[in-house]
Design a protein around this motif. Structure first.
Motif, mmCIF file in Angstrom:
data_model
loop_
_atom_site.group_PDB
_atom_site.id
_atom_site.type_symbol
_atom_site.label_atom_id
_atom_site.label_comp_id
_atom_site.label_asym_id
_atom_site.label_seq_id
_atom_site.Cartn_x
_atom_site.Cartn_y
_atom_site.Cartn_z
ATOM 1 N N PRO A 120 0.810 -1.221 0.000
ATOM 2 C CA PRO A 120 0.000 0.000 0.000
ATOM 3 C C PRO A 120 0.844 1.272 0.000
ATOM 4 O O PRO A 120 1.941 1.311 0.558
ATOM 5 N N THR A 121 0.294 2.300 -0.623
ATOM 6 C CA THR A 121 0.935 3.615 -0.652
ATOM 7 C C THR A 121 0.080 4.682 0.028
ATOM 8 O O THR A 121 0.553 5.805 0.240
ATOM 9 N N ALA A 122 -1.156 4.358 0.356
ATOM 10 C CA ALA A 122 -2.057 5.341 0.967
ATOM 11 C C ALA A 122 -1.614 5.671 2.384
ATOM 12 O O ALA A 122 -0.958 4.867 3.055
ATOM 13 N N GLY A 123 -2.001 6.855 2.835
ATOM 14 C CA GLY A 123 -1.662 7.266 4.189
ATOM 15 C C GLY A 123 -0.162 7.463 4.336
ATOM 16 O O GLY A 123 0.506 8.007 3.459
ATOM 17 N N ASN A 124 0.358 6.977 5.445
ATOM 18 C CA ASN A 124 1.804 7.041 5.693
ATOM 19 C C ASN A 124 2.329 5.627 5.888
ATOM 20 O O ASN A 124 2.287 5.091 7.002
ATOM 21 N N PRO A 125 2.821 4.997 4.820
ATOM 22 C CA PRO A 125 3.290 3.608 4.935
ATOM 23 C C PRO A 125 4.403 3.425 5.962
ATOM 24 O O PRO A 125 4.547 2.331 6.520
ATOM 25 N N PHE A 126 5.229 4.460 6.211
ATOM 26 C CA PHE A 126 6.306 4.334 7.201
ATOM 27 C C PHE A 126 5.732 4.070 8.596
ATOM 28 O O PHE A 126 6.309 3.304 9.368
ATOM 29 N N ALA A 127 4.611 4.717 8.896
ATOM 30 C CA ALA A 127 4.038 4.615 10.229
ATOM 31 C C ALA A 127 2.855 3.663 10.317
ATOM 32 O O ALA A 127 2.601 3.067 11.378
ATOM 33 N N ASP A 128 2.115 3.510 9.218
ATOM 34 C CA ASP A 128 0.858 2.765 9.271
ATOM 35 C C ASP A 128 1.023 1.270 9.026
ATOM 36 O O ASP A 128 0.177 0.472 9.427
ATOM 37 N N VAL A 129 2.104 0.879 8.345
ATOM 38 C CA VAL A 129 2.272 -0.524 7.934
ATOM 39 C C VAL A 129 3.434 -1.143 8.690
ATOM 40 O O VAL A 129 4.516 -0.559 8.777
ATOM 41 N N TRP A 156 10.871 19.374 9.386
ATOM 42 C CA TRP A 156 10.848 17.983 8.952
ATOM 43 C C TRP A 156 9.576 17.272 9.380
ATOM 44 O O TRP A 156 8.980 17.605 10.399
ATOM 45 N N ASP A 157 9.228 16.267 8.626
ATOM 46 C CA ASP A 157 8.211 15.314 9.041
ATOM 47 C C ASP A 157 8.953 14.080 9.544
ATOM 48 O O ASP A 157 9.425 13.258 8.752
ATOM 49 N N PHE A 158 9.081 13.970 10.855
ATOM 50 C CA PHE A 158 9.871 12.880 11.435
ATOM 51 C C PHE A 158 9.163 11.535 11.369
ATOM 52 O O PHE A 158 9.676 10.541 11.888
ATOM 53 N N THR A 159 8.000 11.480 10.741
ATOM 54 C CA THR A 159 7.328 10.192 10.522
ATOM 55 C C THR A 159 7.499 9.691 9.099
ATOM 56 O O THR A 159 6.993 8.627 8.745
#
Length: 537
Positions: free
Chosen positions: A46-55, A210-213
């Motif tokens: 998935p690419t929706a939302g924030n994959p770094f934080a959500d997946v 920065w967006d640290f997420t």
């Protein structure tokens, strides 16, 4: 042929025939990987939302009774990866787990074959005070320093690699985050995070929000490339995870514990499968004023818990030492120049911590006005000898300010000093020994080191005795009558000269064993000499 029959034939050719061919095609065997190599799984997700934080994504690798759980990571543009370093040969299988359906339940297998001749695996601790590769080959750290070399322009990075290729160094201390400090002010081309906002200040410098997420995968891919480049040169990457040289310019030293831990998790997931990685929790941890002392326990535990391969891990100090005896740390990384200025000092911390000690900062060879950046080449070379004789290790750094050129300690580039060649000479001597050196009599004799009862190295440092009476500490010497040959070593001019005759051990007297006729070796009136003794079989 009827219209219906033609339609059926068309759909068979479109769908059924390829499926029939696939059913008849033999299974594709996944590519084999060497022991301690890197096996990589790439998945679309998935690419929706924030994959770094959500997946979240993990995989369990198994071979017989061995099971290893590994964390995956998001590499941007819908790509997810899991990297695995197999530590045993044989057939391995895996299965993924994820909260994203597209990533969950993927299975596969691969073969781990025997390592190639130059692949010795990651470095581990050996016999409490020393190091070896995973295959048992001894490893003696002869390191150097280039804190921000991966943040410099590409041509300079290539020059740094070429310099290291022809150097004696097999470890380099380097920062993950960029550095703003004396003599290093450049703006990097890549950063670890996505910028939400960027403004130019009155002084011309850029200020980022920065967006640290959200990480910047391109930054980490570049770091991985450089770690791979170092591995090709048989150089260990001693990665500094945090440091105090930000001063509010980018804010990477004051992200807060939640973001720090998020960064640690991502960093370790990406890099732990690289066999030449070491973790250094910080450079001068006590100068990072935004992090209380107790935070370093949390961060260190997070690194160790996330790393399934248990790479070497340490924490570097400024003016006060951390609790290096704690279980997170495999070895001791120390900044202290006085420990290697004279005999008998370096061994004290080794005895106190009962771990390998690497004096990673003992000041630097150079010509800077600061006291830490103006060691002479002779002083830098002697620091290495004092450390090695004591059964510890020392890291080099060079701080020559040369018009039109860089300072290697900060940015990499070229060496200008005279100590690297002498350090290489010492490394060759150490690697010719049958095992690690340590003091033969650490209670009283701080000049005599031994690899075993048949191999000794006696160092005189700045002292210039006119002669040396052959004698060895009683403990660990071979029986009376054993015969030794001697060689005189000029550690500065890098020469080895045989001493005529041989020496036969007599009876022990007052904790020492002398030649049976009390023979002496005449010495030239110069500093930095050593004697190598080898038993004649």
């Amino acid at each position: 042929m009827s219209i219906q029959a033609q339609i059926r034939l068309f759909f068979f050719c479109l769908i059924g025939f390829p499926q029939l061919l696939a059913a008849q095609r033999p299974p594709v065997s996944e590519q084999a990987v060497e022991q301690w190599g890197r096996y990589e799984i790439t998945l679309a997700g998935p690419t929706a939302g924030n994959p770094f934080a959500d997946v979240w994504l993990t995989a369990e690798f198994s071979s017989g009774k061995k099971k290893v759980n590994v964390s995956g990571f998001y590499d941007g543009e819908g790509v997810y990866k899991i990297r695995f370093m197999p530590e045993a040969t044989g057939q391995w299988s895996y299965q993924t787990r994820s909260n994203a359906k597209a990533l969950n339940g993927t299975k596969g297998s691969f073969t781990c074959r025997a390592p190639s001749a130059t692949n010795h695996g990651p470095v581990k601790v050996r016999e409490m005070y020393h190091f070896q590769y995973a295959d048992g080959k001894p490893y003696y750290p002869f390191g150097t320093t280039a804190y921000a070399w991966t943040h410099q322009p590409e041509p300079l990075q290539v020059q740094t690699l070429n310099t290291l290729k022809s150097s004696p160094f097999n470890k380099i201390r380097m920062c993950v985050f960029p550095k703003t400090y004396s003599y290093v002010e450049e703006e990097p081309a890549l950063f670890a995070y996505e910028a939400k906002n960027r403004t130019r200040l009155a002084n011309g410098k850029l200020k980022y929000e920065w967006d640290f997420t959200r990480f910047n995968p391109a930054f980490f891919r570049h770091l991985e490339k450089r770690i791979t480049d170092l591995a090709k040169l048989n150089i260990e990457a001693d990665l500094i995870i945090f440091h105090p040289y930000d001063k509010g310019r980018w804010g990477f030293d004051s992200m807060g514990m939640k973001n720090d831990l998020f960064y640690i998790k991502y960093l370790v997931a990406r890099l732990s499968a690289y066999q030449n990685v070491w973790w250094s929790m910080a450079n001068e941890f006590d100068f990072v004023k935004s992090k209380p002392r107790e935070a370093w326990d949390v961060y260190s535990k997070a690194v160790v818990d996330a790393d399934p391969y248990h790479h070497l891990c340490s924490i570097h100090n400024g003016t006060e030492y951390f609790d290096n005896w704690k279980p997170y740390f495999t070895h001791v990384s120390i900044q202290n120049g006085s420990t290697v200025e004279d005999f008998g000092r370096a061994v004290l911390l080794r005895d106190a911590y009962r771990k390998p000690v690497v004096y990673d900062e003992v000041c630097y060879e150079g010509n800077l006005p600061q006291r830490w950046g103006r060691l002479s080449p002779e002083e830098m070379t002697e620091a290495f000898w004092q450390g090695v004789i004591a059964g510890t290790y020392v890291t080099h750094g060079e701080t020559y300010r040369t018009p039109g050129d860089t300072i290697f300690w900060a940015e990499g580039g070229r060496f200008h000093g005279q100590s690297p060649a002498r350090i290489g000479f010492l490394r060759k001597l150490v690697e010719e020994e049958p095992g690690p050196l340590q003091l033969a009599d650490p209670w009283k004799d701080y000049q005599t080191a031994q690899a075993d009862s048949a191999h000794y190295l006696i160092y005189f440092g700045k002292q210039m005795p006119s002669e040396w009476v052959f004698s060895l500490p009683k403990k660990g010497t071979p029986p009376t009558g054993a015969v030794f040959k001697a060689e005189l070593i000029d550690t500065w001019n890098m020469t080895i000269s045989p001493v005529s005759g041989t020496f036969r051990l007599g009876e022990a007297k007052d904790y020492r064993v002398y030649d049976e006729t009390y023979q002496k070796i005449r010495l030239p009136a110069k500093p930095y000499l050593a004697i190598r003794l080898t038993q004649v079989k």
